[in-house]
Motif scaffolding. Structure first.
Motif, PDB file in Angstrom:
ATOM      1  N   ILE A 158       0.844  -1.203   0.000  1.00  0.00           N
ATOM      2  CA  ILE A 158       0.000   0.000   0.000  1.00  0.00           C
ATOM      3  C   ILE A 158       0.878   1.251   0.000  1.00  0.00           C
ATOM      4  CG2 ILE A 158      -1.607   1.345   1.434  1.00  0.00           C
ATOM      5  CD1 ILE A 158      -2.767  -1.460   2.298  1.00  0.00           C
ATOM      6  N   ASP A 159       1.942   1.205   0.786  1.00  0.00           N
ATOM      7  CA  ASP A 159       2.864   2.336   0.843  1.00  0.00           C
ATOM      8  C   ASP A 159       3.538   2.559  -0.513  1.00  0.00           C
ATOM      9  OD1 ASP A 159       4.303   4.428   2.132  1.00  0.00           O
ATOM     10  OD2 ASP A 159       6.002   3.084   2.438  1.00  0.00           O
ATOM     11  N   GLU A 160       4.028   1.505  -1.124  1.00  0.00           N
ATOM     12  CA  GLU A 160       4.719   1.625  -2.413  1.00  0.00           C
ATOM     13  C   GLU A 160       3.784   2.055  -3.539  1.00  0.00           C
ATOM     14  OE1 GLU A 160       7.189  -1.840  -3.158  1.00  0.00           O
ATOM     15  OE2 GLU A 160       7.843  -1.807  -1.054  1.00  0.00           O
ATOM     16  N   LEU A 161       2.504   1.757  -3.403  1.00  0.00           N
ATOM     17  CA  LEU A 161       1.513   2.193  -4.394  1.00  0.00           C
ATOM     18  C   LEU A 161       0.967   3.595  -4.078  1.00  0.00           C
ATOM     19  CD1 LEU A 161      -0.438  -1.164  -4.820  1.00  0.00           C
ATOM     20  CD2 LEU A 161       0.995  -0.046  -6.549  1.00  0.00           C
ATOM     21  N   HIS A 162       1.400   4.162  -2.952  1.00  0.00           N
ATOM     22  CA  HIS A 162       0.995   5.518  -2.535  1.00  0.00           C
ATOM     23  C   HIS A 162      -0.526   5.649  -2.403  1.00  0.00           C
ATOM     24  CE1 HIS A 162       5.138   6.537  -3.293  1.00  0.00           C
ATOM     25  NE2 HIS A 162       5.024   6.063  -4.515  1.00  0.00           N
ATOM     26  N   LEU A 163      -1.138   4.655  -1.744  1.00  0.00           N
ATOM     27  CA  LEU A 163      -2.589   4.667  -1.577  1.00  0.00           C
ATOM     28  C   LEU A 163      -3.046   5.439  -0.341  1.00  0.00           C
ATOM     29  CD1 LEU A 163      -3.274   0.976  -2.627  1.00  0.00           C
ATOM     30  CD2 LEU A 163      -3.742   3.041  -3.957  1.00  0.00           C
ATOM     31  N   LEU A 164      -2.139   5.638   0.609  1.00  0.00           N
ATOM     32  CA  LEU A 164      -2.435   6.427   1.813  1.00  0.00           C
ATOM     33  C   LEU A 164      -1.310   7.426   2.029  1.00  0.00           C
ATOM     34  CD1 LEU A 164      -3.656   3.751   4.402  1.00  0.00           C
ATOM     35  CD2 LEU A 164      -5.055   5.456   3.243  1.00  0.00           C
ATOM     36  N   LYS A 165      -1.610   8.449   2.812  1.00  0.00           N
ATOM     37  CA  LYS A 165      -0.615   9.478   3.108  1.00  0.00           C
ATOM     38  C   LYS A 165       0.582   8.888   3.849  1.00  0.00           C
ATOM     39  CE  LYS A 165      -3.818  13.314   3.228  1.00  0.00           C
ATOM     40  NZ  LYS A 165      -4.488  14.313   4.043  1.00  0.00           N
ATOM     41  N   LYS A 166       1.741   9.463   3.605  1.00  0.00           N
ATOM     42  CA  LYS A 166       3.003   8.973   4.166  1.00  0.00           C
ATOM     43  C   LYS A 166       2.987   8.903   5.699  1.00  0.00           C
ATOM     44  CE  LYS A 166       7.152   7.693   2.913  1.00  0.00           C
ATOM     45  NZ  LYS A 166       7.274   6.374   2.315  1.00  0.00           N
ATOM     46  N   ASP A 167       2.463   9.934   6.357  1.00  0.00           N
ATOM     47  CA  ASP A 167       2.465   9.933   7.822  1.00  0.00           C
ATOM     48  C   ASP A 167       1.589   8.817   8.384  1.00  0.00           C
ATOM     49  OD1 ASP A 167       0.181  11.355   6.905  1.00  0.00           O
ATOM     50  OD2 ASP A 167       0.020  12.453   8.792  1.00  0.00           O
ATOM     51  N   LYS A 168       0.458   8.553   7.745  1.00  0.00           N
ATOM     52  CA  LYS A 168      -0.426   7.471   8.179  1.00  0.00           C
ATOM     53  C   LYS A 168       0.260   6.123   7.952  1.00  0.00           C
ATOM     54  CE  LYS A 168      -3.904   7.646   9.779  1.00  0.00           C
ATOM     55  NZ  LYS A 168      -4.329   7.510  11.186  1.00  0.00           N
ATOM     56  N   MET A 169       0.935   5.986   6.811  1.00  0.00           N
ATOM     57  CA  MET A 169       1.629   4.736   6.504  1.00  0.00           C
ATOM     58  C   MET A 169       2.758   4.475   7.488  1.00  0.00           C
ATOM     59  SD  MET A 169      -0.041   3.227   4.249  1.00  0.00           S
ATOM     60  CE  MET A 169       1.032   1.824   4.431  1.00  0.00           C
ATOM     61  N   GLU A 170       3.486   5.510   7.863  1.00  0.00           N
ATOM     62  CA  GLU A 170       4.580   5.335   8.830  1.00  0.00           C
ATOM     63  C   GLU A 170       4.048   4.786  10.144  1.00  0.00           C
ATOM     64  OE1 GLU A 170       6.740   9.016   9.185  1.00  0.00           O
ATOM     65  OE2 GLU A 170       7.471   8.895   7.115  1.00  0.00           O
ATOM     66  N   TYR A 171       2.931   5.327  10.602  1.00  0.00           N
ATOM     67  CA  TYR A 171       2.328   4.839  11.848  1.00  0.00           C
ATOM     68  C   TYR A 171       1.902   3.370  11.704  1.00  0.00           C
ATOM     69  CZ  TYR A 171      -1.261   3.672  15.186  1.00  0.00           C
ATOM     70  OH  TYR A 171      -1.998   2.989  16.115  1.00  0.00           O
ATOM     71  N   LEU A 172       1.182   3.056  10.629  1.00  0.00           N
ATOM     72  CA  LEU A 172       0.662   1.694  10.441  1.00  0.00           C
ATOM     73  C   LEU A 172       1.795   0.677  10.296  1.00  0.00           C
ATOM     74  CD1 LEU A 172      -2.304   2.405   7.999  1.00  0.00           C
ATOM     75  CD2 LEU A 172      -2.453   1.853  10.431  1.00  0.00           C
ATOM     76  N   ILE A 173       2.793   1.019   9.500  1.00  0.00           N
ATOM     77  CA  ILE A 173       3.922   0.098   9.299  1.00  0.00           C
ATOM     78  C   ILE A 173       4.700  -0.083  10.596  1.00  0.00           C
ATOM     79  CG2 ILE A 173       6.173  -0.148   8.139  1.00  0.00           C
ATOM     80  CD1 ILE A 173       4.772   0.928   5.578  1.00  0.00           C
ATOM     81  N   ASN A 174       4.908   0.987  11.332  1.00  0.00           N
ATOM     82  CA  ASN A 174       5.615   0.900  12.607  1.00  0.00           C
ATOM     83  C   ASN A 174       4.848   0.023  13.597  1.00  0.00           C
ATOM     84  OD1 ASN A 174       7.728   1.673  14.501  1.00  0.00           O
ATOM     85  ND2 ASN A 174       6.108   2.830  15.528  1.00  0.00           N
ATOM     86  N   GLU A 175       3.561   0.231  13.710  1.00  0.00           N
ATOM     87  CA  GLU A 175       2.738  -0.554  14.647  1.00  0.00           C
ATOM     88  C   GLU A 175       2.719  -2.026  14.253  1.00  0.00           C
ATOM     89  OE1 GLU A 175       0.249  -1.116  18.043  1.00  0.00           O
ATOM     90  OE2 GLU A 175       1.820   0.293  17.475  1.00  0.00           O
ATOM     91  N   ALA A 176       2.536  -2.302  12.962  1.00  0.00           N
ATOM     92  CA  ALA A 176       2.533  -3.696  12.492  1.00  0.00           C
ATOM     93  C   ALA A 176       3.890  -4.348  12.718  1.00  0.00           C
ATOM     94  CB  ALA A 176       2.142  -3.745  11.024  1.00  0.00           C
ATOM     95  N   SER A 177       4.969  -3.595  12.511  1.00  0.00           N
ATOM     96  CA  SER A 177       6.325  -4.125  12.735  1.00  0.00           C
ATOM     97  C   SER A 177       6.549  -4.464  14.199  1.00  0.00           C
ATOM     98  CB  SER A 177       7.379  -3.115  12.283  1.00  0.00           C
ATOM     99  OG  SER A 177       7.337  -2.924  10.909  1.00  0.00           O
TER     100      SER A 177
END
Length: 121
Positions: A83-102
């Motif tokens: 989703i991040d690489e396809l730029h489907l959501l804003k960068k700041d939201k993606m950073e939070y989601l990826i960090n939490e999932a990690s």
């Protein structure tokens, strides 16, 4: 340990709700359709299997459930990266989601390793 399990169970559920809410806002397209279905399944499976692991009756049963949690958490992280690489959501939201999932993946992987070592004894 019960407090930790309750906190972590809530954390996995919160991630599920956040991902569902964020991705539900994206208009339908072929590009997002399959990804949305897959990540909804993996993130909700992470949360529900963690909850089931907390209620396991034995170490073997706990280990079995945590193995599923780790697999589903890793799959969730994969979909988030996509989703991040396809730029489907804003960068700041993606950073939070990826960090939490990690963080969820790291913590559950460490617990899986600990339980595996317990079972070998």
């Amino acid at each position: 340990m019960n407090d930790y399990n309750q906190i972590f169970s809530k954390r996995t559920k919160t991630l599920t709700i956040t991902i569902i809410n964020e991705l539900s806002e994206i208009p339908y397209s072929d590009k997002i359709s399959n990804i949305r279905k897959q990540i909804f399944r993996s993130v909700s499976s992470t949360a529900s299997n963690y909850r089931a692991m907390c209620r396991a009756r034995s170490t073997k049963e706990k280990y079995s459930k945590i193995c599923i949690v780790v697999e589903e958490a890793d799959e969730t992280l994969f979909w988030l990266e996509l989703i991040d690489e396809l730029h489907l959501l804003k960068k700041d939201k993606m950073e939070y989601l990826i960090n939490e999932a990690s963080e969820i993946l790291k913590a559950t992987s460490a617990y899986k390793k600990k339980l595996g070592e317990e079972l070998k004894r």
